[in-house]
Design a protein around this motif. Structure first.
Motif, PDB file in Angstrom:
ATOM      1  N   THR A 180       0.831  -1.191   0.000  1.00  0.00           N
ATOM      2  CA  THR A 180       0.000   0.000   0.000  1.00  0.00           C
ATOM      3  C   THR A 180       0.875   1.254   0.000  1.00  0.00           C
ATOM      4  N   ARG A 181       0.237   2.396  -0.151  1.00  0.00           N
ATOM      5  CA  ARG A 181       0.957   3.662  -0.285  1.00  0.00           C
ATOM      6  C   ARG A 181       1.725   3.977   0.994  1.00  0.00           C
ATOM      7  N   THR A 182       2.832   4.702   0.822  1.00  0.00           N
ATOM      8  CA  THR A 182       3.666   5.103   1.944  1.00  0.00           C
ATOM      9  C   THR A 182       4.015   6.581   1.814  1.00  0.00           C
ATOM     10  N   ILE A 183       4.696   7.090   2.807  1.00  0.00           N
ATOM     11  CA  ILE A 183       5.093   8.491   2.777  1.00  0.00           C
ATOM     12  C   ILE A 183       6.030   8.779   1.606  1.00  0.00           C
ATOM     13  N   ASP A 184       6.817   7.779   1.183  1.00  0.00           N
ATOM     14  CA  ASP A 184       7.738   7.990   0.071  1.00  0.00           C
ATOM     15  C   ASP A 184       7.026   8.116  -1.266  1.00  0.00           C
ATOM     16  N   ASP A 185       5.735   7.728  -1.317  1.00  0.00           N
ATOM     17  CA  ASP A 185       4.960   7.904  -2.544  1.00  0.00           C
ATOM     18  C   ASP A 185       4.524   9.347  -2.751  1.00  0.00           C
ATOM     19  N   ILE A 186       4.559  10.169  -1.695  1.00  0.00           N
ATOM     20  CA  ILE A 186       4.073  11.544  -1.839  1.00  0.00           C
ATOM     21  C   ILE A 186       5.127  12.591  -1.518  1.00  0.00           C
ATOM     22  N   LEU A 187       6.165  12.221  -0.769  1.00  0.00           N
ATOM     23  CA  LEU A 187       7.181  13.204  -0.394  1.00  0.00           C
ATOM     24  C   LEU A 187       8.541  12.808  -0.943  1.00  0.00           C
ATOM     25  N   ALA A 188       9.264  13.782  -1.461  1.00  0.00           N
ATOM     26  CA  ALA A 188      10.646  13.568  -1.863  1.00  0.00           C
ATOM     27  C   ALA A 188      11.509  13.433  -0.609  1.00  0.00           C
ATOM     28  N   PRO A 189      12.704  12.862  -0.736  1.00  0.00           N
ATOM     29  CA  PRO A 189      13.552  12.654   0.453  1.00  0.00           C
ATOM     30  C   PRO A 189      13.852  13.923   1.238  1.00  0.00           C
ATOM     31  N   ASP A 190      13.880  15.085   0.554  1.00  0.00           N
ATOM     32  CA  ASP A 190      14.215  16.317   1.265  1.00  0.00           C
ATOM     33  C   ASP A 190      12.985  17.096   1.715  1.00  0.00           C
ATOM     34  N   GLU A 191      11.788  16.534   1.580  1.00  0.00           N
ATOM     35  CA  GLU A 191      10.557  17.207   2.001  1.00  0.00           C
ATOM     36  C   GLU A 191      10.149  16.709   3.387  1.00  0.00           C
ATOM     37  N   ARG A 192       9.697  17.633   4.235  1.00  0.00           N
ATOM     38  CA  ARG A 192       9.390  17.294   5.628  1.00  0.00           C
ATOM     39  C   ARG A 192       7.934  16.905   5.823  1.00  0.00           C
ATOM     40  N   TYR A 193       7.013  17.622   5.205  1.00  0.00           N
ATOM     41  CA  TYR A 193       5.601  17.284   5.336  1.00  0.00           C
ATOM     42  C   TYR A 193       4.869  17.767   4.087  1.00  0.00           C
ATOM     43  N   GLY A 194       3.694  17.199   3.871  1.00  0.00           N
ATOM     44  CA  GLY A 194       2.953  17.597   2.693  1.00  0.00           C
ATOM     45  C   GLY A 194       1.623  16.874   2.598  1.00  0.00           C
ATOM     46  N   ILE A 195       0.839  17.307   1.624  1.00  0.00           N
ATOM     47  CA  ILE A 195      -0.469  16.725   1.378  1.00  0.00           C
ATOM     48  C   ILE A 195      -0.686  16.622  -0.124  1.00  0.00           C
ATOM     49  N   VAL A 196      -1.306  15.546  -0.563  1.00  0.00           N
ATOM     50  CA  VAL A 196      -1.621  15.330  -1.973  1.00  0.00           C
ATOM     51  C   VAL A 196      -3.114  15.061  -2.087  1.00  0.00           C
ATOM     52  N   GLN A 197      -3.742  15.771  -3.000  1.00  0.00           N
ATOM     53  CA  GLN A 197      -5.173  15.590  -3.244  1.00  0.00           C
ATOM     54  C   GLN A 197      -5.390  15.193  -4.695  1.00  0.00           C
ATOM     55  N   ARG A 198      -6.088  14.068  -4.900  1.00  0.00           N
ATOM     56  CA  ARG A 198      -6.436  13.630  -6.250  1.00  0.00           C
ATOM     57  C   ARG A 198      -7.940  13.529  -6.379  1.00  0.00           C
ATOM     58  N   LEU A 199      -8.460  14.053  -7.496  1.00  0.00           N
ATOM     59  CA  LEU A 199      -9.875  13.952  -7.833  1.00  0.00           C
ATOM     60  C   LEU A 199      -9.997  13.264  -9.175  1.00  0.00           C
ATOM     61  N   GLY A 200     -10.934  12.336  -9.287  1.00  0.00           N
ATOM     62  CA  GLY A 200     -11.138  11.636 -10.543  1.00  0.00           C
ATOM     63  C   GLY A 200     -12.604  11.521 -10.883  1.00  0.00           C
ATOM     64  N   LEU A 201     -12.910  11.636 -12.173  1.00  0.00           N
ATOM     65  CA  LEU A 201     -14.268  11.479 -12.678  1.00  0.00           C
ATOM     66  C   LEU A 201     -14.228  10.590 -13.904  1.00  0.00           C
ATOM     67  N   GLY A 202     -15.305   9.846 -14.127  1.00  0.00           N
ATOM     68  CA  GLY A 202     -15.337   8.965 -15.284  1.00  0.00           C
ATOM     69  C   GLY A 202     -16.733   8.780 -15.824  1.00  0.00           C
ATOM     70  N   THR A 203     -16.795   8.398 -17.094  1.00  0.00           N
ATOM     71  CA  THR A 203     -18.066   8.098 -17.735  1.00  0.00           C
ATOM     72  C   THR A 203     -18.352   6.607 -17.643  1.00  0.00           C
ATOM     73  N   ASN A 204     -19.524   6.210 -18.096  1.00  0.00           N
ATOM     74  CA  ASN A 204     -19.920   4.805 -18.187  1.00  0.00           C
ATOM     75  C   ASN A 204     -19.680   4.044 -16.886  1.00  0.00           C
ATOM     76  N   GLY A 205     -20.163   4.618 -15.791  1.00  0.00           N
ATOM     77  CA  GLY A 205     -20.113   3.930 -14.518  1.00  0.00           C
ATOM     78  C   GLY A 205     -18.852   4.135 -13.714  1.00  0.00           C
ATOM     79  N   ALA A 206     -17.794   4.726 -14.298  1.00  0.00           N
ATOM     80  CA  ALA A 206     -16.546   4.914 -13.555  1.00  0.00           C
ATOM     81  C   ALA A 206     -16.741   5.817 -12.348  1.00  0.00           C
ATOM     82  N   GLY A 207     -17.739   6.700 -12.400  1.00  0.00           N
ATOM     83  CA  GLY A 207     -18.115   7.488 -11.236  1.00  0.00           C
ATOM     84  C   GLY A 207     -17.061   8.479 -10.799  1.00  0.00           C
ATOM     85  N   ALA A 208     -16.971   8.682  -9.492  1.00  0.00           N
ATOM     86  CA  ALA A 208     -16.068   9.682  -8.922  1.00  0.00           C
ATOM     87  C   ALA A 208     -15.208   9.049  -7.840  1.00  0.00           C
TER      88      ALA A 208
END
Length: 717
Positions: A180-208
């Motif tokens: 599963t996801r870890t802190i290294d998936d969102i922060l570079a080695p020299d970054e101390r803290y942060g937040i990532v927001q992803r939004l997705g939308l889709g047609t034909n049932g993919a939803g939100a």
């Protein structure tokens, strides 16, 4: 096999595909360009390898190795690949992995992994952060589903065949390990803290979908990571424009992780993964009694690691875990036999499986007799407790019985570098099991060997051969299942005398790697393997006992068939899980990639055949032959990636239970990285709105579907 690969050659517009597939298809190919040195590919700008085959994996043997150097049929799917195609289900994530398919039901977000024609009841060991996913419910779909959303996945490691002796009992088909996801998936080695927001939308049932991730590093002493995912899918339409009813669902999920580093080389880690899926359906056939489903799938882990370069004798890993999956079902509208026997709305049917397990191993690295050794010793164990509470007719409790099973094993493995061009891996694994339930007990044990030899006569071309055995204990359901099928009426009988399955796998392969093939800085990687996996005492459900007739009208007595045979089905027999004397699977796999900086192309191909050696009948679980290729281009200083994926699937064997026709799919993708903090993605799946049903699935797959995603990051250094 040769015909299928030649068809793949003609279907691909890529000259690279010709380079890779030509040797398998019998087309002459000069090896001169491959006989040069093959250093590791340079990392991309974000520090990741340019090619996924250069990614580090530990799944086939506990010790870190690049996939391209692994002497096994192994693959990796990185987060970058998952994002590029905006995967909505695990089947999307694993679509391009050779030898792997995912069986799913359009009306249930669960899925089951098939590797080299083997699935169900733990033949493929599915791990989430090292924790076994042993949930099982028997019906008309897969026996061995698990629940995991792609937004939660950081990387997937796949090993095909019974060669991963270090990752628990039962994996005669292979291992799929999800990190599963870890802190290294969102922060570079020299970054101390942060937040990532992803939004997705889709047609034909993919939803939100919305995915919020946050992390912080507390100096060098600790770090914490949290994630929240919400996904709401709608009903989709297939390629004919027909709605697939009940294909909608809702997911709410949370993930929390921490790492503490109390001293140099010491690390304490923990994770909590909580998932809740809600949906409604009429069973896995779509025509039964209607239920509402509330599924919780939770995984808890706690681990300790000690590893320090100045102490090569100790590379210790200790992990404990607890997983629980529960489907709390409520009757919405009884029908047919359920209605006839008095089942009412609101009646309860509850399936649950709890697994408590541990995994302890240590690797010692040393030289002896002029050879380098990596000696790994470990033990692991798991206890499954399955419980079915059925106040909705009793059929669920009959087909998914309650019971307990304990698995315990130990292994020793030595990776030996004999010369710069010769290495071997030898391993022994001991497995034992106990099973209890319904007044029945069973147990067994076995030692399974493995030997691998790798030879690199020319730098960049390494051949390997493996003989490995695997051992799978019978599951609770296979042993204890006992009941009467509602319609058509027949009995399913228990079999407390089931013997464990023993797999004997012969595999040969070649790993190819070379840089500067056509232009300076380009990279070529390929893994080609052939295998034959013979399973003794293979467990399958078979017809037993005398032939009889049963009425087609619910409640009609069987005796009436003698007077009104036109109202009865003829030739019905009881069913029972039994040991087939021998099953045999054989095939070939290809995974290759070429990257020239300005773009990339990948090819993955699978050819598999399997049969019951006694009757000559095909194994229904063997997936059709398949080939896929992805072509992408990097533009605007690599900020923009454009590409397409072509997938060709052969028709299934004609004499399987539910044959399917072949099909071809075209997907398009575009990804724009404005900077390291803002990115957008567009994906179009099934561009030509093809009507198709993936083999083993009960519902047709979605038609044309478009997905849109936006990711924004804030971080502080």
């Amino acid at each position: 096999m040769i015909t299928f690969l030649r068809e793949g050659l003609r279907a691909s517009a890529s000259p690279f595909a010709l380079l890779v597939l030509a040797p398998l298809a019998g087309v002459p190919l000069s090896a001169a360009a491959l006989a040069q040195s093959a250093p590791a590919a340079p990392p991309a700008a974000n520090g990741e390898p340019v090619l996924e085959l250069d990614t580090i994996t530990v799944t086939s043997g506990k010790t870190e190795d690049r996939v391209i150097d692994d002497l096994a049929g192994s693959s990796v799917v990185t987060r970058r690949q998952i994002d590029l195609l905006q995967s909505s289900r695990v089947s999307d994530v694993l679509q391009g992995v050779p030898g792997v398919a995912v069986q799913e039901t359009g009306t249930d977000p669960g899925q089951a992994v098939n590797i080299r024609g083997l699935q169900d009841f733990g033949r493929v060991n599915v791990l989430v952060d090292g924790a076994r996913q042993d949930y099982q419910v028997s019906g008309h779909g897969a026996n061995g589903t698990f629940y995991l959303d792609p937004e939660l996945i950081g990387q997937v490691d796949v090993v095909r065949g019974p060669v991963s002796t270090v990752y628990g009992s039962g994996a005669i088909g292979g291992v799929v390990s999800f990190r599963t996801r870890t802190i290294d998936d969102i922060l570079a080695p020299d970054e101390r803290y942060g937040i990532v927001q992803r939004l997705g939308l889709g047609t034909n049932g993919a939803g939100a979908v919305t995915n919020t991730m946050a992390g912080a590093r507390i100096g060098t002493a600790a770090d914490v990571f949290g994630q929240f995912v919400y996904r709401n899918t709608d009903t989709y339409r297939d390629g004919n424009g027909d709605r697939v009813e009940d294909s909608d669902s809702e997911l709410t999920s949370g993930l929390f992780k921490f790492n503490v580093f109390p001293a140099d080389g010491h690390a304490l880690s923990g994770s909590v993964l909580l998932q809740n899926y809600t949906f409604a359906n009429n069973g896995d056939t779509g025509v039964g009694t209607r239920f509402s489903n509330d599924v919780t799938a939770n995984t808890y882990t706690l681990g300790y690691r000690f590893s320090r370069p100045d102490n090569p004798w100790i590379d210790l890993s200790v992990k404990g875990y607890y997983t629980t999956t529960e489907d709390n079902k409520r009757v919405v509208a009884p029908s047919g036999t359920y209605g006839a026997i008095g089942v009412r709305p609101g009646d309860i049917l509850d399936y649950s499986m709890d697994t408590l397990g541990f995994d302890i191993s240590n690797t010692s690295r040393f030289d002896a007799f002029g050879m380098g050794h990596a000696l790994t010793v470990g033990i692991d164990g798991a206890r499954d407790r399955g419980e079915t509470v059925d106040r909705a007719g009793g059929y669920g409790a009959a087909f998914t019985p309650s019971g307990e099973r304990s698995l315990f094993g130990g292994f020793v493995q030595d990776e030996v570098r004999i010369t710069p061009w010769l290495r071997t891996i030898g391993a022994l694994r001991f497995d034992t099991y106990e099973l209890d339930g319904g007044g029945v007990s069973a147990d067994g044990s076995r030692v399974s060997p493995k030997i691998t030899v790798g030879v690199e006569p020319i730098t960049g071309i390494e051949f390997y051969g493996t003989y490995a055995e695997g051992y799978r204990a019978p599951s609770i359901t296979e042993t204890l299942i006992q009941g009467t099928h509602p319609f058509p009426i027949f009995n399913i009988l228990p079999n407390p005398n089931l013997r464990p399955e023993v797999a004997r796998n012969l595999e040969g392969g070649v790993n190819l790697q070379h840089d500067d093939v056509f232009t300076e800085g380009d990279s070529f990687r390929a893994k080609i393997s052939v295998f034959q996996n013979r399973i003794d005492d293979y467990i399958d459900i078979v017809a037993v006992g005398p032939v009889y007739n049963v009425p087609v009208v619910p409640g009609m007595p069987v005796e009436a068939c003698a007077f009104a045979p036109y109202l009865c089905l003829i030739g019905i027999q009881d069913q029972q899980y039994q040991n087939i004397a021998r099953a045999r699977l054989h095939g070939a796999e290809l995974e290759a990639a070429y990257d020239w900086g300005g773009g990339f192309v990948t090819v993955a191909g699978t050819v598999i055949e399997g049969k019951n050696d006694i009757t000559g009948d095909p194994l229904n679980s063997v997936i059709p032959n398949r080939i896929s290729t992805t072509l992408g281009f990097r533009l605007l200083d690599s900020k923009l990636t454009l590409g397409t994926r072509l997938t060709l699937v052969d028709s299934s064997k004609e004499d399987v239970t539910n044959p399917t026709a072949g099909y071809g799919l075209v997907d398009l993708f575009a990804s724009y990285r404005y900077d390291e903090n803002i990115s957008g993605d567009i994906t179009i799946q099934n561009l030509f709105d093809r009507q198709y049903t993936q083999y083993l699935n009960s519902e047709p797959s979605p038609g044309l579907t478009a997905k849109f995603g936006l990711t924004v990051k804030f971080a502080s250094r």
